[in-house]
Write a protein that holds these residues in place. Structure first.
Motif, PDB file in Angstrom:
ATOM      1  N   UNK A 222       0.811  -1.223   0.000  1.00 44.84           N
ATOM      2  CA  UNK A 222       0.000   0.000   0.000  1.00 44.84           C
ATOM      3  C   UNK A 222       0.836   1.261   0.000  1.00 44.84           C
ATOM      4  N   UNK A 223       1.892   1.289   0.803  1.00 38.27           N
ATOM      5  CA  UNK A 223       2.769   2.468   0.863  1.00 38.27           C
ATOM      6  C   UNK A 223       3.487   2.663  -0.468  1.00 38.27           C
ATOM      7  N   UNK A 224       4.034   1.592  -1.026  1.00 33.98           N
ATOM      8  CA  UNK A 224       4.754   1.715  -2.298  1.00 33.98           C
ATOM      9  C   UNK A 224       3.810   2.061  -3.445  1.00 33.98           C
ATOM     10  N   UNK A 225       2.592   1.527  -3.423  1.00 35.31           N
ATOM     11  CA  UNK A 225       1.600   1.897  -4.442  1.00 35.31           C
ATOM     12  C   UNK A 225       1.236   3.373  -4.308  1.00 35.31           C
ATOM     13  N   UNK A 226       1.085   3.854  -3.085  1.00 36.02           N
ATOM     14  CA  UNK A 226       0.803   5.275  -2.855  1.00 36.02           C
ATOM     15  C   UNK A 226       1.903   6.145  -3.462  1.00 36.02           C
ATOM     16  N   UNK A 227       3.144   5.760  -3.236  1.00 37.78           N
ATOM     17  CA  UNK A 227       4.258   6.545  -3.775  1.00 37.78           C
ATOM     18  C   UNK A 227       4.249   6.553  -5.303  1.00 37.78           C
ATOM     19  N   UNK A 228       3.760   5.479  -5.912  1.00 37.97           N
ATOM     20  CA  UNK A 228       3.668   5.405  -7.366  1.00 37.97           C
ATOM     21  C   UNK A 228       2.343   5.920  -7.903  1.00 37.97           C
ATOM     22  N   UNK A 229       1.531   6.494  -7.022  1.00 38.56           N
ATOM     23  CA  UNK A 229       0.197   6.981  -7.366  1.00 38.56           C
ATOM     24  C   UNK A 229      -0.674   5.877  -7.967  1.00 38.56           C
ATOM     25  N   UNK A 230      -0.445   4.648  -7.458  1.00 34.73           N
ATOM     26  CA  UNK A 230      -1.186   3.498  -7.955  1.00 34.73           C
ATOM     27  C   UNK A 230      -2.073   2.912  -6.877  1.00 34.73           C
ATOM     28  N   UNK A 231      -2.173   1.600  -6.881  1.00 38.30           N
ATOM     29  CA  UNK A 231      -3.014   0.909  -5.901  1.00 38.30           C
ATOM     30  C   UNK A 231      -2.342  -0.402  -5.496  1.00 38.30           C
ATOM     31  N   UNK A 232      -2.795  -0.937  -4.376  1.00 41.03           N
ATOM     32  CA  UNK A 232      -2.322  -2.241  -3.907  1.00 41.03           C
ATOM     33  C   UNK A 232      -3.500  -3.204  -3.944  1.00 41.03           C
ATOM     34  N   UNK A 233      -3.208  -4.478  -4.183  1.00 43.50           N
ATOM     35  CA  UNK A 233      -4.264  -5.489  -4.229  1.00 43.50           C
ATOM     36  C   UNK A 233      -3.682  -6.833  -3.807  1.00 43.50           C
ATOM     37  N   UNK A 234      -4.544  -7.712  -3.257  1.00 46.71           N
ATOM     38  CA  UNK A 234      -4.072  -9.048  -2.904  1.00 46.71           C
ATOM     39  C   UNK A 234      -3.592  -9.775  -4.156  1.00 46.71           C
ATOM     40  N   UNK A 235      -2.548 -10.573  -3.987  1.00 47.45           N
ATOM     41  CA  UNK A 235      -1.954 -11.281  -5.109  1.00 47.45           C
ATOM     42  C   UNK A 235      -2.251 -12.775  -5.038  1.00 47.45           C
ATOM     43  N   UNK A 236      -2.677 -13.218  -3.898  1.00 50.15           N
ATOM     44  CA  UNK A 236      -2.920 -14.649  -3.694  1.00 50.15           C
ATOM     45  C   UNK A 236      -2.197 -15.099  -2.448  1.00 50.15           C
ATOM     46  N   UNK A 237      -2.836 -15.963  -1.696  1.00 49.04           N
ATOM     47  CA  UNK A 237      -2.248 -16.344  -0.416  1.00 49.04           C
ATOM     48  C   UNK A 237      -2.161 -15.114   0.462  1.00 49.04           C
ATOM     49  N   UNK A 238      -1.002 -14.873   1.042  1.00 45.26           N
ATOM     50  CA  UNK A 238      -0.802 -13.687   1.878  1.00 45.26           C
ATOM     51  C   UNK A 238       0.000 -12.622   1.164  1.00 45.26           C
ATOM     52  N   UNK A 239       0.255 -12.805  -0.119  1.00 47.67           N
ATOM     53  CA  UNK A 239       1.051 -11.838  -0.889  1.00 47.67           C
ATOM     54  C   UNK A 239       0.173 -10.695  -1.392  1.00 47.67           C
ATOM     55  N   UNK A 240       0.803  -9.545  -1.556  1.00 48.62           N
ATOM     56  CA  UNK A 240       0.141  -8.358  -2.090  1.00 48.62           C
ATOM     57  C   UNK A 240       0.974  -7.804  -3.231  1.00 48.62           C
ATOM     58  N   UNK A 241       0.348  -7.015  -4.072  1.00 47.80           N
ATOM     59  CA  UNK A 241       1.040  -6.403  -5.200  1.00 47.80           C
ATOM     60  C   UNK A 241       0.825  -4.902  -5.187  1.00 47.80           C
ATOM     61  N   UNK A 242       1.856  -4.177  -5.598  1.00 47.42           N
ATOM     62  CA  UNK A 242       1.758  -2.735  -5.806  1.00 47.42           C
ATOM     63  C   UNK A 242       1.697  -2.493  -7.309  1.00 47.42           C
ATOM     64  N   UNK A 243       0.686  -1.753  -7.730  1.00 41.67           N
ATOM     65  CA  UNK A 243       0.500  -1.397  -9.127  1.00 41.67           C
ATOM     66  C   UNK A 243       0.844   0.080  -9.300  1.00 41.67           C
ATOM     67  N   UNK A 244       1.356   0.447 -10.467  1.00 44.31           N
ATOM     68  CA  UNK A 244       1.621   1.858 -10.719  1.00 44.31           C
ATOM     69  C   UNK A 244       0.333   2.541 -11.168  1.00 44.31           C
TER      70      UNK A 244
END
Length: 115
Positions: free
Chosen positions: A16-38
């Motif tokens: 979430x923090x890294x997605x915020x810095x990229x003006x993007x969004x964060x979302x679950x990736x599967x299991x307990x992993x998350x992804x940062x999108x630009x």
């Protein structure tokens, strides 16, 4: 296309923090992993896995991740301070903020001017 993976104690928060810095969004990736999108919202630029989970395709856990973000160095440093992540401004053919996410993982954020 660029993509990398890191581990974190709180994958959802870090993504979430890294997605915020990229003006993007964060979302679950599967299991307990998350992804940062630009900001484009296309493919994830960074996968954040739970700490101590073996990432089979990670070549080197201490390799720095380099991302380009549409933020000023002052904005990035303010977020790093808020998160209590060590950070320093460097000049590497332009401004780069070197972060230690959760005090462990090197992530370098290349500053780009906003349109």
């Amino acid at each position: 296309m660029f993509h990398s993976s890191i581990e974190a104690k709180r994958p959802d928060h870090v993504a979430g923090v890294l997605a915020f810095l990229g003006r993007g969004r964060a979302a679950p990736l599967g299991g307990s992993a998350w992804a940062a999108f630009d900001a484009s919202g296309g493919e994830p630029v960074l996968a954040v896995h739970p700490r101590n989970r073996r990432i089979p395709y990670a070549a080197h856990r201490k390799a720095a991740v380099i991302l380009t973000v549409p933020r000023t160095s002052a904005e990035i440093l303010a977020v790093a301070c808020r998160e209590n992540w060590p950070a320093e401004l460097r000049d590497e053919n332009g401004p780069v903020v070197a972060l230690l996410v959760e005090g462990r993982h090197p992530v370098h954020l290349r500053v780009t001017p906003r349109p």
